[in-house]
Motif scaffolding. Structure first.
Motif, PDB file in Angstrom:
ATOM      1  N   ARG A 103       2.572   2.205  -1.668  1.00 58.47           N
ATOM      2  CA  ARG A 103       1.650   1.534  -2.590  1.00 58.47           C
ATOM      3  C   ARG A 103       2.236   1.390  -3.994  1.00 58.47           C
ATOM      4  NH1 ARG A 103      -2.002   4.685   0.515  1.00 58.47           N
ATOM      5  NH2 ARG A 103      -2.058   6.370  -1.045  1.00 58.47           N
ATOM      6  N   ALA A 104       3.070   2.355  -4.388  1.00 57.33           N
ATOM      7  CA  ALA A 104       3.622   2.328  -5.739  1.00 57.33           C
ATOM      8  C   ALA A 104       4.844   1.430  -5.871  1.00 57.33           C
ATOM      9  CB  ALA A 104       3.988   3.747  -6.174  1.00 57.33           C
ATOM     10  N   ALA A 105       5.636   1.308  -4.803  1.00 60.50           N
ATOM     11  CA  ALA A 105       6.954   0.670  -4.937  1.00 60.50           C
ATOM     12  C   ALA A 105       7.086  -0.682  -4.252  1.00 60.50           C
ATOM     13  CB  ALA A 105       8.032   1.608  -4.395  1.00 60.50           C
ATOM     14  N   ASP A 106       6.452  -0.873  -3.103  1.00 59.49           N
ATOM     15  CA  ASP A 106       6.784  -2.039  -2.282  1.00 59.49           C
ATOM     16  C   ASP A 106       6.431  -3.367  -2.935  1.00 59.49           C
ATOM     17  OD1 ASP A 106       7.664  -0.160  -0.500  1.00 59.49           O
ATOM     18  OD2 ASP A 106       6.652  -1.036   1.233  1.00 59.49           O
ATOM     19  N   LYS A 107       5.279  -3.442  -3.595  1.00 62.50           N
ATOM     20  CA  LYS A 107       4.901  -4.709  -4.229  1.00 62.50           C
ATOM     21  C   LYS A 107       5.847  -5.032  -5.383  1.00 62.50           C
ATOM     22  CE  LYS A 107       1.100  -7.445  -6.116  1.00 62.50           C
ATOM     23  NZ  LYS A 107       1.966  -8.057  -7.158  1.00 62.50           N
ATOM     24  N   GLN A 140      21.103  -6.430  -4.864  1.00 62.13           N
ATOM     25  CA  GLN A 140      21.287  -6.719  -3.444  1.00 62.13           C
ATOM     26  C   GLN A 140      20.599  -5.664  -2.581  1.00 62.13           C
ATOM     27  OE1 GLN A 140      25.012  -8.379  -2.245  1.00 62.13           O
ATOM     28  NE2 GLN A 140      24.897  -7.568  -0.164  1.00 62.13           N
ATOM     29  N   VAL A 141      20.665  -4.408  -2.992  1.00 63.23           N
ATOM     30  CA  VAL A 141      19.979  -3.356  -2.237  1.00 63.23           C
ATOM     31  C   VAL A 141      18.468  -3.587  -2.257  1.00 63.23           C
ATOM     32  CG1 VAL A 141      19.446  -0.894  -2.203  1.00 63.23           C
ATOM     33  CG2 VAL A 141      21.802  -1.656  -2.488  1.00 63.23           C
ATOM     34  N   LEU A 142      17.925  -3.940  -3.414  1.00 63.44           N
ATOM     35  CA  LEU A 142      16.491  -4.228  -3.484  1.00 63.44           C
ATOM     36  C   LEU A 142      16.128  -5.442  -2.640  1.00 63.44           C
ATOM     37  CD1 LEU A 142      15.755  -3.609  -7.282  1.00 63.44           C
ATOM     38  CD2 LEU A 142      15.239  -2.090  -5.353  1.00 63.44           C
ATOM     39  N   HIS A 143      17.016  -6.414  -2.590  1.00 64.06           N
ATOM     40  CA  HIS A 143      16.782  -7.573  -1.718  1.00 64.06           C
ATOM     41  C   HIS A 143      16.700  -7.140  -0.255  1.00 64.06           C
ATOM     42  CE1 HIS A 143      17.152 -11.426   0.264  1.00 64.06           C
ATOM     43  NE2 HIS A 143      18.255 -11.019   0.854  1.00 64.06           N
ATOM     44  N   VAL A 144      17.589  -6.245   0.158  1.00 64.68           N
ATOM     45  CA  VAL A 144      17.575  -5.799   1.556  1.00 64.68           C
ATOM     46  C   VAL A 144      16.301  -4.994   1.829  1.00 64.68           C
ATOM     47  CG1 VAL A 144      18.853  -4.649   3.385  1.00 64.68           C
ATOM     48  CG2 VAL A 144      20.099  -5.768   1.543  1.00 64.68           C
ATOM     49  N   LEU A 145      15.858  -4.200   0.853  1.00 67.03           N
ATOM     50  CA  LEU A 145      14.590  -3.493   1.017  1.00 67.03           C
ATOM     51  C   LEU A 145      13.428  -4.486   1.120  1.00 67.03           C
ATOM     52  CD1 LEU A 145      14.858  -0.447  -1.426  1.00 67.03           C
ATOM     53  CD2 LEU A 145      14.913  -0.424   1.082  1.00 67.03           C
ATOM     54  N   ARG A 146      13.499  -5.557   0.388  1.00 61.36           N
ATOM     55  CA  ARG A 146      12.463  -6.594   0.486  1.00 61.36           C
ATOM     56  C   ARG A 146      12.464  -7.215   1.884  1.00 61.36           C
ATOM     57  NH1 ARG A 146      11.241 -12.143  -0.841  1.00 61.36           N
ATOM     58  NH2 ARG A 146       9.492 -12.332  -2.308  1.00 61.36           N
ATOM     59  N   GLU A 147      13.655  -7.436   2.430  1.00 59.35           N
ATOM     60  CA  GLU A 147      13.744  -7.968   3.794  1.00 59.35           C
ATOM     61  C   GLU A 147      13.189  -6.964   4.803  1.00 59.35           C
ATOM     62  OE1 GLU A 147      14.116 -10.898   4.410  1.00 59.35           O
ATOM     63  OE2 GLU A 147      15.742 -11.869   3.316  1.00 59.35           O
ATOM     64  N   ARG A 199      10.561  10.789  -3.703  1.00 60.21           N
ATOM     65  CA  ARG A 199       9.716   9.596  -3.571  1.00 60.21           C
ATOM     66  C   ARG A 199       9.025   9.283  -4.898  1.00 60.21           C
ATOM     67  NH1 ARG A 199       8.725  11.781   1.897  1.00 60.21           N
ATOM     68  NH2 ARG A 199       6.815  12.819   1.206  1.00 60.21           N
ATOM     69  N   ALA A 200       8.551  10.309  -5.587  1.00 63.25           N
ATOM     70  CA  ALA A 200       7.928  10.083  -6.896  1.00 63.25           C
ATOM     71  C   ALA A 200       8.944   9.524  -7.888  1.00 63.25           C
ATOM     72  CB  ALA A 200       7.341  11.389  -7.419  1.00 63.25           C
ATOM     73  N   GLU A 201      10.148  10.052  -7.844  1.00 68.87           N
ATOM     74  CA  GLU A 201      11.207   9.568  -8.729  1.00 68.87           C
ATOM     75  C   GLU A 201      11.554   8.119  -8.393  1.00 68.87           C
ATOM     76  OE1 GLU A 201      15.687  10.927 -10.213  1.00 68.87           O
ATOM     77  OE2 GLU A 201      14.813  11.806  -8.391  1.00 68.87           O
ATOM     78  N   PHE A 202      11.682   7.826  -7.114  1.00 65.39           N
ATOM     79  CA  PHE A 202      12.003   6.466  -6.676  1.00 65.39           C
ATOM     80  C   PHE A 202      10.938   5.483  -7.148  1.00 65.39           C
ATOM     81  CE2 PHE A 202      11.428   3.162  -3.373  1.00 65.39           C
ATOM     82  CZ  PHE A 202      12.671   2.544  -3.434  1.00 65.39           C
ATOM     83  N   ALA A 203       9.674   5.811  -6.938  1.00 66.54           N
ATOM     84  CA  ALA A 203       8.592   4.918  -7.341  1.00 66.54           C
ATOM     85  C   ALA A 203       8.594   4.701  -8.853  1.00 66.54           C
ATOM     86  CB  ALA A 203       7.254   5.478  -6.887  1.00 66.54           C
TER      87      ALA A 203
END
Length: 245
Positions: A11-15, A149-156, A229-233
């Motif tokens: 909920r915190a990161a994907d959008k 590019q890494v964020l793009h792959v996560l989006r995919e 996970r908290a750090e990542f978000a």
């Protein structure tokens, strides 16, 4: 140290990751870069670029992997795009274009890059051809270009999981487009004609979102500890603030 559950991380990161991708994909600078490379039509650059990791395939395969676009439009744009330089070269050129965008707009955040790459490594690619194709592509050596590019792959990854979910709940590509943005979204994805009532599709859309969140959460559960996970978000949020503000 703060902690997040895997579901909270979704909920915190994907959008934010989705919106960062939307920002660069729709930036006129990317279309101009494509035009300089021979892609007069920005949609042709988009299809040959994003879909080029699938290789030398028929447009029907691209349509199946992308999911929601009107198939005739996919065929026209794919055929136009790959005529410029082929499929795999199209993907390479697309990656160069968005890496250049990342260098200008994303922060240089080695820690976010480290965590994001661990999420990529924990994902299962079965049934996710665009994710698998992009994960297999070479990455820039480092810095904002590699991070984008890494964020793009996560989006995919999220997009592929959601396509699985919408199919599982019985939404056709047109219905999925309508459920997520009404007639405006459907028309943007090249659908024409009379459309069913989007409101009637809401229950299945919500079910598909729940399935997608659950599948995405399983990846975060494997990849990161609660504190990571908290750090990542938090770091994704900061990157989003830099790009989207």
């Amino acid at each position: 140290m703060p902690e997040l559950s895997a579901a909270e991380t979704v909920r915190a990161a994907d959008k934010v990751i989705h919106d960062i991708g939307g920002k660069w994909m729709l930036d006129p600078a990317l279309s101009l870069h494509g035009k300089e490379l021979g892609y007069a039509n920005p949609f042709a650059f988009y299809f040959a670029g994003r879909g080029g990791v699938l290789g030398d395939v028929d447009a029907e395969v691209v349509s199946a992997a992308f999911g929601w676009f009107e198939p005739g439009f996919v065929r026209a744009m794919w055929d136009e795009g790959v005529a410029v330089a082929g499929a795999r070269e199209g993907a390479r050129r697309y990656a160069v274009a968005f890496a250049s965008w990342g260098e200008k707009h994303l922060p240089d955040d080695p820690r976010l890059l480290e965590l994001a790459e661990r999420v990529l490594g924990a994902a299962e690619g079965s049934g996710l051809p665009l994710f698998g194709g992009w994960r297999a592509e070479p990455l820039p050596d480092g810095g904002p270009a590699r991070l984008l590019q890494v964020l793009h792959v996560l989006r995919e990854l999220r997009g592929g999981l959601h396509l699985i979910a919408t199919t599982a709940v019985g939404l056709s590509p047109l219905e999925a487009a309508l459920a997520h943005g009404g007639e405006g979204r459907a028309k943007f994805l090249a659908w024409r004609g009379d459309f069913p009532d989007p409101a009637a599709l809401t229950p299945r859309r919500l079910e598909a979102e729940e399935i997608t969140d659950r599948l995405a959460a399983a990846v975060y559960e494997r990849a990161l500890t609660p504190s990571e996970r908290a750090e990542f978000a938090d770091l994704v949020g900061k990157a989003g603030s830099a790009v989207l503000s």
